[in-house]
Design an enzyme around this catalytic site. Structure first.
Site, PDB file in Angstrom:
ATOM      1  N   ASP A  72      29.853 -19.445  10.427  1.00 12.35           N
ATOM      2  CA  ASP A  72      30.667 -19.696   9.246  1.00 12.35           C
ATOM      3  C   ASP A  72      31.257 -18.390   8.711  1.00 12.35           C
ATOM      4  OD1 ASP A  72      28.402 -18.577   8.154  1.00 12.35           O
ATOM      5  OD2 ASP A  72      27.936 -20.266   6.831  1.00 12.35           O
ATOM      6  N   ASP A 127      27.711 -23.228  13.900  1.00 18.12           N
ATOM      7  CA  ASP A 127      27.128 -23.077  12.569  1.00 18.12           C
ATOM      8  C   ASP A 127      27.427 -24.298  11.702  1.00 18.12           C
ATOM      9  OD1 ASP A 127      25.498 -21.392  11.165  1.00 18.12           O
ATOM     10  OD2 ASP A 127      27.011 -19.860  10.798  1.00 18.12           O
ATOM     11  N   LYS A 161      23.152 -24.331  14.116  1.00 16.75           N
ATOM     12  CA  LYS A 161      22.356 -23.394  13.334  1.00 16.75           C
ATOM     13  C   LYS A 161      22.559 -23.691  11.856  1.00 16.75           C
ATOM     14  CE  LYS A 161      23.662 -19.149  12.326  1.00 16.75           C
ATOM     15  NZ  LYS A 161      23.468 -19.155  10.833  1.00 16.75           N
ATOM     16  N   GLU A 219      20.964 -22.440   7.711  1.00 17.84           N
ATOM     17  CA  GLU A 219      20.218 -21.439   6.965  1.00 17.84           C
ATOM     18  C   GLU A 219      19.122 -22.064   6.112  1.00 17.84           C
ATOM     19  OE1 GLU A 219      22.898 -19.025   4.688  1.00 17.84           O
ATOM     20  OE2 GLU A 219      24.179 -18.596   6.352  1.00 17.84           O
ATOM     21  N   GLU A 247      17.761 -12.075   9.659  1.00 20.38           N
ATOM     22  CA  GLU A 247      18.865 -11.213   9.259  1.00 20.38           C
ATOM     23  C   GLU A 247      18.455 -10.242   8.164  1.00 20.38           C
ATOM     24  OE1 GLU A 247      23.567 -11.264   7.894  1.00 20.38           O
ATOM     25  OE2 GLU A 247      22.591 -13.146   8.447  1.00 20.38           O
TER      26      GLU A 247
END
Length: 277
Positions: free
Chosen positions: A47, A86, A116, A118, A185
């Protein structure tokens, strides 16, 4: 040697073998085709396209339809490279049904290999539902750009004992939810090492130090295509921006002085032109 596409079971296999690998971004067919010619194993259509390709200030705001539009040409351009799509902000945070529907669309409309998203403990139940629906999921903890404003912006995570403990809890929750790998990250190296000791799922690190299974960078970062902010963890492995500017300037100069197009770059067939004027 002919490139062999990485498959989902290879995440576990590579960790067991201690094999390192790399993971970069692409948002278009041409870049994907270049990555496909390299030894890189994985492409993320992130993204981050909101910022890198659309010029927006954050990743929040890019839509599911826009993400699908970026993922499709990357899959076409990189047939020998794993492609992860994403899930953008707002495509999985209402309920599990919405998340499954969004993930279904990404896989069915693009042909990518997995998705993926978050988040840690709080999103783990949703991930479990997506996994149970037959969809491979990569998790993402630490600095999570979609919610970066809630933690004070783009900064290192896990820098306190409490923060480190939470990252370990997040990783364990994602492992239990069935993710095939976890992106770590922007965290201290010793924290990512502790996470790796707490879970058996492969770890993909971007700004997370050397104690991970895979190193991740944004392609435009590692090739030196930006001329502004450079995060501490970014190394320039090439200077593509300068080469592009130099090439454009040579084109401009040769156009102005008449050196281009020379006969070599012109069609020189003799043609009798009828007099129409």
């Amino acid at each position: 040697m002919e490139k062999v596409k990485m498959k989902i079971p290879d995440f576990k296999k590579f960790r067991e073998e201690g094999k390192k690998y790399t993971f970069v971004t692409a948002y278009d067919y041409t870049t994907a085709s270049i990555v496909n010619e390299s030894d890189t194993e994985i492409i993320l259509v992130g993204d981050s396209a909101a910022m890198v390709m659309l010029g927006r200030s954050t990743t929040v705001g890019i839509t599911l339809d826009e993400m699908i539009g970026f993922i499709k040409p990357v899959v076409l351009g990189a047939p020998d490279t794993m492609v992860i799509g994403d899930m953008p902000f707002g495509s999985y945070n209402i309920n599990a049904e919405q998340a499954i529907s969004s993930a279904n669309r990404i896989l069915m409309e693009t042909g990518c290999d997995c998705v993926k998203l978050e988040g840690g403990e709080t999103v783990a139940p949703t991930i479990r539902r997506i996994v149970d629906a037959g969809i491979s999921v990569v998790g993402h903890i630490g600095l999570t750009p979609q919610t970066a404003t809630s933690v004070g912006g783009f900064k290192v995570q896990g820098g306190t004992p409490e923060g480190a403990a939470q990252l370990i809890r997040d990783a364990k929750a994602l492992e239990e939810a069935g993710v095939v790998a976890i992106v770590l990250e922007c965290m201290p190296s010793m924290v990512s090492k502790a996470v790796g000791e707490a879970v058996s799922v492969p770890l993909l690190g971007i700004g997370a130090g050397p104690y991970v299974d895979c190193q991740v960078l944004v392609t435009q970062d590692l090739l030196g295509m930006y001329n502004g902010f450079k995060p501490k963890f970014v190394k320039h492995f090439a200077g593509i921006r300068q080469e592009m500017v130099a090439g454009l300037n040579r084109f401009h100069e040769e156009t102005l002085n008449g050196a281009f197009p020379s006969p070599e770059y012109s069609f020189n067939k003799s043609v009798e032109i009828p007099k129409l004027y």
